[in-house]
Scaffold this active site. Structure first.
Site, short mmCIF file in Angstrom:
data_model
loop_
_atom_site.label_atom_id
_atom_site.label_comp_id
_atom_site.label_asym_id
_atom_site.label_seq_id
_atom_site.Cartn_x
_atom_site.Cartn_y
_atom_site.Cartn_z
N GLU A 70 0.82 -1.21 0.00
CA GLU A 70 0.00 0.00 0.00
C GLU A 70 0.86 1.26 0.00
O GLU A 70 0.55 2.24 -0.69
CB GLU A 70 -0.93 0.02 1.22
CG GLU A 70 -1.96 -1.10 1.22
CD GLU A 70 -1.48 -2.41 1.86
OE1 GLU A 70 -2.35 -3.23 2.20
OE2 GLU A 70 -0.26 -2.62 2.00
N LYS A 109 1.96 -8.62 -6.59
CA LYS A 109 3.11 -9.28 -5.96
C LYS A 109 2.87 -10.78 -6.13
O LYS A 109 2.17 -11.40 -5.34
CB LYS A 109 3.15 -8.86 -4.49
CG LYS A 109 4.31 -9.35 -3.70
CD LYS A 109 4.23 -8.73 -2.30
CE LYS A 109 5.26 -9.30 -1.38
NZ LYS A 109 5.17 -8.70 -0.04
#
Length: 115
Positions: A70, A95
């Site tokens: 984030e 990811k």
């Protein structure tokens, strides 16, 4: 008009786990930049150069380290807004090598949008 980069591969040392910070891993960036009519003139200097966008993302990833996806997403979005001034931005970072609780998932991701 929207300029897009999909699946931009950037290797980075981001993550909470010590192994992620030491060994690094691949991150995949999907970028959408709403640019209005910029580039319609067929003049690169009036457009958003996606090569420069990719280089900016790589530069930030290489010079800063983030524990959280984030935080990485926020910084990249802020940088792209500041440097390229699109009308709107949508950024997704995937990811793919994450293993939550030892389980396998295709990827984890965060999406950041700026009006």
């Amino acid at each position: 008009m929207i300029v897009e980069l999909r699946g931009l591969h950037v290797f980075g040392y981001h993550g909470v786990e010590e192994e992620e910070q030491r060994l690094g891993q691949l991150f995949l960036f999907d970028v959408e930049l709403e640019v209005g009519d910029r580039g319609a003139s067929d003049r690169l200097e009036e457009a958003i150069d996606y090569t420069a966008v990719a280089a900016a993302i790589r530069e930030l990833s290489n010079t800063q380290r983030f524990d959280l996806l984030e935080a990485l997403g926020t910084k990249v979005a802020d940088l792209l807004m500041e440097r390229f001034a699109p009308e709107r931005l949508r950024l997704r970072i995937r990811k793919p090598q994450v293993k939550p609780a030892g389980m396998t998932v295709e990827y984890s991701a965060v999406t950041v949008e700026r009006p």
